[in-house]
Design a protein around this motif. Sequence first.
Motif, PDB file in Angstrom:
ATOM      1  N   THR A 202     119.088 -44.748 -61.062  1.00 14.56           N
ATOM      2  CA  THR A 202     118.103 -44.317 -61.225  1.00 14.56           C
ATOM      3  C   THR A 202     118.091 -44.313 -62.687  1.00 14.56           C
ATOM      4  O   THR A 202     118.255 -44.708 -63.424  1.00 14.56           O
ATOM      5  CB  THR A 202     118.775 -42.870 -61.248  1.00 14.56           C
ATOM      6  N   LEU A 203     116.289 -44.281 -62.643  1.00 15.90           N
ATOM      7  CA  LEU A 203     115.776 -44.233 -63.856  1.00 15.90           C
ATOM      8  C   LEU A 203     116.017 -42.704 -64.729  1.00 15.90           C
ATOM      9  O   LEU A 203     115.997 -41.954 -64.709  1.00 15.90           O
ATOM     10  CB  LEU A 203     114.673 -44.480 -63.986  1.00 15.90           C
ATOM     11  N   THR A 204     115.943 -43.155 -65.868  1.00 14.06           N
ATOM     12  CA  THR A 204     115.835 -42.428 -67.095  1.00 14.06           C
ATOM     13  C   THR A 204     114.693 -42.331 -67.978  1.00 14.06           C
ATOM     14  O   THR A 204     114.691 -43.339 -68.982  1.00 14.06           O
ATOM     15  CB  THR A 204     117.399 -42.442 -68.641  1.00 14.06           C
ATOM     16  N   CYS A 205     113.626 -41.980 -67.747  1.00 16.52           N
ATOM     17  CA  CYS A 205     112.217 -41.472 -68.678  1.00 16.52           C
ATOM     18  C   CYS A 205     112.647 -40.033 -69.772  1.00 16.52           C
ATOM     19  O   CYS A 205     112.802 -39.328 -69.801  1.00 16.52           O
ATOM     20  CB  CYS A 205     111.231 -41.053 -67.652  1.00 16.52           C
ATOM     21  N   VAL A 206     112.051 -40.718 -70.972  1.00 19.97           N
ATOM     22  CA  VAL A 206     112.056 -39.945 -71.820  1.00 19.97           C
ATOM     23  C   VAL A 206     111.269 -39.486 -72.818  1.00 19.97           C
ATOM     24  O   VAL A 206     110.018 -41.108 -72.671  1.00 19.97           O
ATOM     25  CB  VAL A 206     113.144 -40.511 -73.406  1.00 19.97           C
ATOM     26  N   PHE A 207     110.433 -38.234 -73.004  1.00 20.07           N
ATOM     27  CA  PHE A 207     108.820 -38.599 -73.825  1.00 20.07           C
ATOM     28  C   PHE A 207     108.628 -37.312 -74.379  1.00 20.07           C
ATOM     29  O   PHE A 207     110.042 -37.054 -75.466  1.00 20.07           O
ATOM     30  CB  PHE A 207     108.116 -37.411 -72.159  1.00 20.07           C
ATOM     31  N   VAL A 208     108.208 -38.681 -75.608  1.00 14.80           N
ATOM     32  CA  VAL A 208     108.004 -38.017 -76.638  1.00 14.80           C
ATOM     33  C   VAL A 208     106.313 -37.364 -77.143  1.00 14.80           C
ATOM     34  O   VAL A 208     105.470 -38.674 -77.243  1.00 14.80           O
ATOM     35  CB  VAL A 208     108.137 -38.469 -77.844  1.00 14.80           C
ATOM     36  N   PRO A 209     105.729 -36.267 -77.491  1.00 11.31           N
ATOM     37  CA  PRO A 209     104.290 -36.475 -78.281  1.00 11.31           C
ATOM     38  C   PRO A 209     103.427 -37.488 -78.848  1.00 11.31           C
ATOM     39  O   PRO A 209     104.579 -37.680 -80.306  1.00 11.31           O
ATOM     40  CB  PRO A 209     103.692 -34.480 -78.709  1.00 11.31           C
ATOM     41  N   LEU A 210     102.733 -38.136 -79.034  1.00  7.35           N
ATOM     42  CA  LEU A 210     102.062 -39.046 -79.865  1.00  7.35           C
ATOM     43  C   LEU A 210     102.521 -37.926 -81.153  1.00  7.35           C
ATOM     44  O   LEU A 210     102.715 -38.957 -82.370  1.00  7.35           O
ATOM     45  CB  LEU A 210     101.268 -39.531 -79.940  1.00  7.35           C
ATOM     46  N   LYS A 211     102.186 -36.805 -80.911  1.00 10.41           N
ATOM     47  CA  LYS A 211     102.281 -36.462 -82.860  1.00 10.41           C
ATOM     48  C   LYS A 211     103.230 -36.594 -83.637  1.00 10.41           C
ATOM     49  O   LYS A 211     103.314 -36.066 -84.796  1.00 10.41           O
ATOM     50  CB  LYS A 211     101.312 -34.635 -82.961  1.00 10.41           C
ATOM     51  N   ASP A 212     104.669 -36.441 -82.893  1.00 16.33           N
ATOM     52  CA  ASP A 212     105.665 -36.003 -83.322  1.00 16.33           C
ATOM     53  C   ASP A 212     106.687 -37.556 -83.961  1.00 16.33           C
ATOM     54  O   ASP A 212     107.605 -36.887 -84.206  1.00 16.33           O
ATOM     55  CB  ASP A 212     106.589 -35.265 -81.848  1.00 16.33           C
ATOM     56  N   ILE A 213     106.017 -38.305 -83.479  1.00 17.59           N
ATOM     57  CA  ILE A 213     105.768 -39.630 -84.160  1.00 17.59           C
ATOM     58  C   ILE A 213     106.017 -39.904 -85.135  1.00 17.59           C
ATOM     59  O   ILE A 213     104.961 -40.060 -85.884  1.00 17.59           O
ATOM     60  CB  ILE A 213     105.964 -41.191 -82.886  1.00 17.59           C
ATOM     61  N   ALA A 214     106.632 -40.119 -86.170  1.00 14.62           N
ATOM     62  CA  ALA A 214     106.618 -40.440 -87.532  1.00 14.62           C
ATOM     63  C   ALA A 214     106.495 -41.708 -88.012  1.00 14.62           C
ATOM     64  O   ALA A 214     106.916 -42.387 -86.970  1.00 14.62           O
ATOM     65  CB  ALA A 214     107.397 -39.880 -88.416  1.00 14.62           C
ATOM     66  N   GLY A 215     105.736 -42.306 -88.757  1.00 13.72           N
ATOM     67  CA  GLY A 215     105.685 -43.795 -89.322  1.00 13.72           C
ATOM     68  C   GLY A 215     103.804 -44.253 -88.781  1.00 13.72           C
ATOM     69  O   GLY A 215     104.161 -45.377 -88.824  1.00 13.72           O
ATOM     70  N   LEU A 216     103.611 -43.877 -87.644  1.00 19.04           N
ATOM     71  CA  LEU A 216     101.923 -44.192 -87.305  1.00 19.04           C
ATOM     72  C   LEU A 216     101.427 -44.231 -88.348  1.00 19.04           C
ATOM     73  O   LEU A 216     101.241 -43.650 -89.198  1.00 19.04           O
ATOM     74  CB  LEU A 216     101.518 -43.386 -85.482  1.00 19.04           C
ATOM     75  N   PRO A 217     100.613 -45.433 -88.001  1.00 19.16           N
ATOM     76  CA  PRO A 217      99.375 -45.200 -89.240  1.00 19.16           C
ATOM     77  C   PRO A 217      98.606 -43.961 -89.152  1.00 19.16           C
ATOM     78  O   PRO A 217      97.988 -43.162 -87.610  1.00 19.16           O
ATOM     79  CB  PRO A 217      98.200 -46.901 -88.313  1.00 19.16           C
ATOM     80  N   ALA A 218      97.537 -43.829 -89.916  1.00 15.57           N
ATOM     81  CA  ALA A 218      96.626 -42.945 -90.319  1.00 15.57           C
ATOM     82  C   ALA A 218      95.773 -42.736 -89.710  1.00 15.57           C
ATOM     83  O   ALA A 218      95.390 -41.543 -88.943  1.00 15.57           O
ATOM     84  CB  ALA A 218      96.478 -42.611 -91.201  1.00 15.57           C
ATOM     85  N   SER A 219      95.311 -43.839 -88.527  1.00 10.71           N
ATOM     86  CA  SER A 219      94.199 -44.067 -88.167  1.00 10.71           C
ATOM     87  C   SER A 219      94.756 -43.328 -86.506  1.00 10.71           C
ATOM     88  O   SER A 219      94.331 -43.179 -85.511  1.00 10.71           O
ATOM     89  CB  SER A 219      93.388 -45.469 -87.663  1.00 10.71           C
TER      90      SER A 219
END
Length: 311
Positions: A202-219
């Motif tokens: 079986t596949l395992t899919c993990v979802f994370v809201p983009l706003k919760d990911i640290a270190g993204l470019p300010a844009s």
Amino acid sequence: MADQRSGEDLVSEYLGQNRQLAQWVETQRSYNETSKQWVARREFILRNMEAFPSVQPGVPSTCLDRLLSLSMVWANQVFMGCSYPPAVMEKIQHMGEGIVVEDAPIFKSANSELSRGKRGAADESDAESLLKKAKTGPNEVVARATRPQKMAPPPQAPAEHQPFFNRLYKAVAWKLVSAGGFGPNLDHFEILRSCVESCKQTLTCVFVPLKDIAGLPASRTQKEGHVCEIRCHTVYLGTGYGRDEAAARAMASKEALKVFQGCKVTVKICRRRFKGRDVEDLLLLDEQPRSQGFPPALSYPFQDEQGESDT
């Protein structure tokens, strides 16, 4: 049980009365499961189907994926001693209540053996030695036991996983041929899911809201959407971004299928970033050279506790 019959007997009787369900559930058995492991995990699946009312045998759904993933997590904990975050451990223990596994393996940590050895030595010592050990020994053992234990894929993991992914490579190749080749208009997730299930995984899919990911470019920090990571058999396959979970999963599946476009696929241990630090992870790779690193991991199945990662 009032009639003193085992859970296996009751499950067998139930499946005997529901032949369609019996045929379907057998398709969920993993190729590397022993009869004992499968009988236990099968009971886990059947006992918990009512908690996932949208699950219908033979009908793909995210609820079914979640139930099957939880059944694998439970089996890994029971038969291999794997540890997971406390919330996951509590959930699978609740879902596994009432399932009796005869002669289940007992897993002992080095800390428990050390603690037991100190107690045995204390029993044989005189009162002065016992007092001294009571003041120092137990505190040292507790300190070691409460320290988060770092883990990583075992060195033999790539060789153990490779036969499965060789079979999956062939299944994907045939599926793409029948679909007219790899292209943007395919249902990439459905192709990947059906091929994986045909190989008894079986596949395992993990979802994370983009706003919760640290270190993204300010844009990008203000953008709405989700990121999805797909694994199979603990091996990382791909990451994708989308406006919602379904779109993110579709993009991750597309990225995963790209790996199958080469002459072969290979399971390797590689370095990735996970919550701000480098870890060793299992990845499925093709033969193409890579000029940049891999996407940061959203999940990490090779670590007991992830508290250190948050600091």
